[in-house]
Design a protein around this motif. Structure first.
Motif, PDB file in Angstrom:
ATOM      1  N   UNK A 148      11.491  26.767 -66.715  1.00  0.00           N
ATOM      2  CA  UNK A 148      10.082  26.486 -66.999  1.00  0.00           C
ATOM      3  C   UNK A 148       9.294  26.215 -65.712  1.00  0.00           C
ATOM      4  N   UNK A 149       9.924  25.528 -64.790  1.00  0.00           N
ATOM      5  CA  UNK A 149       9.242  25.232 -63.522  1.00  0.00           C
ATOM      6  C   UNK A 149      10.286  24.956 -62.445  1.00  0.00           C
ATOM      7  N   UNK A 150       9.822  25.041 -61.235  1.00  0.00           N
ATOM      8  CA  UNK A 150      10.623  24.633 -60.061  1.00  0.00           C
ATOM      9  C   UNK A 150       9.785  23.669 -59.222  1.00  0.00           C
ATOM     10  N   UNK A 151      10.407  23.085 -58.206  1.00  0.00           N
ATOM     11  CA  UNK A 151       9.656  22.110 -57.394  1.00  0.00           C
ATOM     12  C   UNK A 151      10.058  22.219 -55.927  1.00  0.00           C
ATOM     13  N   UNK A 152       9.109  21.797 -55.077  1.00  0.00           N
ATOM     14  CA  UNK A 152       9.346  21.689 -53.626  1.00  0.00           C
ATOM     15  C   UNK A 152       8.847  20.318 -53.154  1.00  0.00           C
ATOM     16  N   UNK A 153       9.666  19.639 -52.418  1.00  0.00           N
ATOM     17  CA  UNK A 153       9.294  18.317 -51.876  1.00  0.00           C
ATOM     18  C   UNK A 153       9.360  18.383 -50.358  1.00  0.00           C
ATOM     19  N   UNK A 154       8.220  18.102 -49.710  1.00  0.00           N
ATOM     20  CA  UNK A 154       8.150  18.149 -48.233  1.00  0.00           C
ATOM     21  C   UNK A 154       7.591  16.813 -47.725  1.00  0.00           C
ATOM     22  N   UNK A 155       8.487  15.898 -47.453  1.00  0.00           N
ATOM     23  CA  UNK A 155       8.110  14.584 -46.920  1.00  0.00           C
ATOM     24  C   UNK A 155       8.645  14.498 -45.488  1.00  0.00           C
ATOM     25  N   UNK A 156       7.768  14.479 -44.461  1.00  0.00           N
ATOM     26  CA  UNK A 156       8.258  14.395 -43.071  1.00  0.00           C
ATOM     27  C   UNK A 156       9.133  13.159 -42.866  1.00  0.00           C
ATOM     28  N   UNK A 157      10.086  13.295 -41.972  1.00  0.00           N
ATOM     29  CA  UNK A 157      11.018  12.216 -41.710  1.00  0.00           C
ATOM     30  C   UNK A 157      10.309  10.943 -41.253  1.00  0.00           C
ATOM     31  N   UNK A 158       9.231  11.097 -40.448  1.00  0.00           N
ATOM     32  CA  UNK A 158       8.544   9.925 -39.922  1.00  0.00           C
ATOM     33  C   UNK A 158       7.766   9.172 -40.994  1.00  0.00           C
ATOM     34  N   UNK A 159       7.566   9.801 -42.170  1.00  0.00           N
ATOM     35  CA  UNK A 159       6.850   9.130 -43.256  1.00  0.00           C
ATOM     36  C   UNK A 159       7.782   8.631 -44.354  1.00  0.00           C
ATOM     37  N   UNK A 160       9.071   8.832 -44.192  1.00  0.00           N
ATOM     38  CA  UNK A 160      10.011   8.489 -45.268  1.00  0.00           C
ATOM     39  C   UNK A 160      10.098   6.988 -45.503  1.00  0.00           C
ATOM     40  N   UNK A 161       9.788   6.167 -44.486  1.00  0.00           N
ATOM     41  CA  UNK A 161       9.883   4.720 -44.633  1.00  0.00           C
ATOM     42  C   UNK A 161       8.544   4.065 -44.942  1.00  0.00           C
ATOM     43  N   UNK A 162       7.515   4.863 -45.175  1.00  0.00           N
ATOM     44  CA  UNK A 162       6.217   4.310 -45.563  1.00  0.00           C
ATOM     45  C   UNK A 162       6.330   3.660 -46.941  1.00  0.00           C
ATOM     46  N   UNK A 163       5.713   2.464 -47.093  1.00  0.00           N
ATOM     47  CA  UNK A 163       5.810   1.726 -48.343  1.00  0.00           C
ATOM     48  C   UNK A 163       4.805   2.247 -49.374  1.00  0.00           C
ATOM     49  N   UNK A 164       5.269   2.294 -50.640  1.00  0.00           N
ATOM     50  CA  UNK A 164       4.384   2.688 -51.743  1.00  0.00           C
ATOM     51  C   UNK A 164       4.812   1.931 -52.992  1.00  0.00           C
TER      52      UNK A 164
END
Length: 576
Positions: free
Chosen positions: A453-469
């Motif tokens: 039905x669908x596929x996905x792509x996730x592109x999170x730069x390494x330098x932003x991986x520890x940003x709090x949310x």
């Protein structure tokens, strides 16, 4: 030391701080003004002294040139006089009586010749045999000094080789025992041979007295030297050895707190003058002392009037301070009534308004705490999400009946990973890396439930991986895209998640290629009115939670394009 001064300053009252600041500004202003005035006056003194020095040199040079020309003229007159020529030629043939008579007569003649000169003290005419005639009387003490006792081995100072009209020469000038002796040759008018000499006596005291008119300070020096550096005459009556004559030219130079200048006289002599600035500097120092005394008087008056003025101006501030003390003790009914219309009056009005707003702010704080607890409760509900869990377990049962053990294994693993990452020890704020693991597990489960039905792509730069949310920031957005964006799509759907850093923010983009959202659907998902918001954990709750935790400048925004998909932008702070 600096810390003590700082502590002392901080303990001062506002009035004393204002007075101290005013005094410091006044001191700095007066100091700058005094320095500027002193510098200006000193420059003016130097310029005025330079002008005076130039005028003095010009006047004295003209006077000395006139003196030399006068002596040359008298030398020419006496050397060419018939009686003088005759007396010199016949001197050796006189007997004693005739010699005495001739000296008296010639002395009277010579005296008459120079009696109009104010510069020449005497004239002496010598024969080749050193017999001579003088304008002094024979028994005069000066005659004995200059005529009979004049030393024969004294060296002339400078050769004055100026040709006279009758071939007479001014051979030398002798500086001896307070006099200047100008020596000229006398040549026979008929044969041209040298037959004697003329000595003009000029008292050094007369020239020095003239120079004294141009000296205003004990350290001033005026003098004449020849081209060989020999001193002719100076005032005062000594040669100042610290003057570097070789460094002085026709221009004014400054050296040792004095101005110096020299100029040539008659090609053989040089007139120089040193004018000390010490006396003028002393006058300037006295002026500075008077200025400082006046400054102290002004500062005293300034302190008195500023203390009186600040006491009146700051009395409302003391009233306001006492009111604040009462508020700090819990008296929230305190009011301040000040009639001033200035900044302090405005501050009192603001204080009263602040007291009135305090209850409202406290109520808002209570409401915010209630909202946080409400969202935390909703978050717990979303984490449990029994409907999602029920559907997933139903899918696992269906796969078990079909014998799809591998898919069962993948779904159970994804479900386990989903709840493991979601239940992060009760933390509401997690890293962006942890949040992407949650949404990835969620999409893996749905991919098994709805294959292709669908596929996905996730592109999170390494330098932003520890940003709090906030936890569950992305999952509701992805769920919304699948439910609404892909509801009419059987396959080929795509969800792309990207994150970029913009100044002090991190922008998370969740984009799908679904059918897009209508305006009514967007209003339903993100209602503008608070009272229409649902009691469910949807996109509006994500926006509210972000603003509540991080501030109004952050949140969620939907950029919808029907038939082309939906883009959701989530802004969170880069640093918390």
């Amino acid at each position: 030391m600096l810390s003590r001064v700082r502590d002392f300053y901080l303990r001062l009252s506002i009035k004393m701080k204002l007075i101290l600041a005013l005094m410091m500004v006044a001191i700095i202003f007066i100091s700058i003004l005094s320095c500027a005035y002193y510098w200006y006056m000193k420059k003016e003194v130097v310029l005025r002294t330079e002008k005076t020095l130039e005028n003095n040199i010009e006047i004295m040079s003209e006077q000395m040139t006139s003196l030399l020309s006068e002596i040359d003229s008298y030398a020419e007159l006496i050397a060419g006089d018939e009686e003088v020529q005759k007396a010199i030629r016949e001197n050796d043939s006189y007997n004693l009586i005739e010699s005495i008579n001739a000296k008296n007569e010639m002395g009277i003649t010579l005296s008459h010749m120079i009696n109009t000169s104010k510069s020449i003290d005497a004239v002496i005419v010598y024969t080749q045999n050193h017999n001579g005639y003088s304008s002094y009387p024979v028994e005069d003490e000066k005659m004995k000094e200059y005529f009979y006792n004049f030393p024969q081995d004294i060296k002339p100072i400078g050769n004055r080789k100026k040709m006279m009209l009758d071939e007479t020469f001014r051979n030398s000038v002798i500086h001896y025992n307070g006099i200047l002796l100008f020596n000229y040759d006398i040549n026979d008018k008929y044969t041209g041979k040298k037959i004697g000499n003329i000595n003009f006596i000029v008292l050094q005291s007369q020239i020095s007295g003239y120079f004294s008119q141009f000296s205003t300070h004990p350290n001033d020096v005026v003098g004449i030297i020849d081209n060989s550096g020999n001193e002719i005459v100076t005032y005062p009556y000594k040669f100042v050895e610290d003057i570097n004559l070789s460094a002085i030219d026709n221009d004014i130079i400054f050296e040792n707190n004095a101005l110096m200048m020299k100029t040539p006289i008659d090609n053989e002599w040089n007139l120089y003058q040193k004018m000390s600035l010490q006396g003028m500097n002393e006058e300037l120092r006295n002026l500075v002392i008077i200025t400082i005394l006046l400054a102290f008087v002004v500062l005293g008056l300034l302190f008195f009037f500023s203390n009186w003025l600040f006491s009146i101006s700051l009395s409302p501030l003391r009233i306001l301070r006492n009111a604040m003390v009462n508020v700090s003790k819990g008296d929230m009914k305190t009011k301040v009534y000040i009639q001033n219309k200035d900044e302090i009056g405005s501050l009192a009005d603001i204080f009263n308004q602040m007291i009135e707003n305090t209850d409202l702010l406290m109520m808002q704080l209570v409401e915010e705490q209630k909202a946080k607890r409400k969202y935390e409760y909703m978050l717990v509900q979303a984490q449990i999400n029994p409907h999602f869990l029920y559907n997933t377990l139903e899918t696992i049962c269906g796969l078990a009946e079909l014998g799809e053990n591998k898919k069962i294994l993948n779904m159970v693993g994804a479900l386990s990973m989903f709840y493991k990452n979601m239940l992060t020890s009760g933390r509401n704020i997690i890293t962006l890396k942890e949040e992407t693991l949650v949404v990835k597990s969620y999409m893996d489960i749905l991919n098994i439930r709805f294959p292709n039905k669908f596929s996905y792509k996730i592109n999170i730069p390494q330098e932003l991986s520890e940003v709090k949310c906030l936890k569950l920031t992305l999952q509701p957005v992805v769920e919304n895209a699948i439910i609404h964006g892909f509801k009419n799509i059987k396959n080929g759907g795509l969800i792309q998640i990207d994150a970029i850093h913009e100044i002090d923010k991190v922008i998370i983009k969740v984009q799908d290629n679904g059918c897009g959202l209508t305006k009514d659907l967007v209003e339903k998902i993100m209602p503008e009115k608070k009272e229409t918001k649902k009691e469910s954990f949807g996109l509006w709750s994500i926006d509210e939670r972000i603003k509540l935790y991080f501030g109004e400048e952050y949140g969620l925004r939907i950029m919808n394009a029907p038939e082309k998909g939906t883009l959701v932008k989530i802004s969170i702070p880069y640093n918390i």
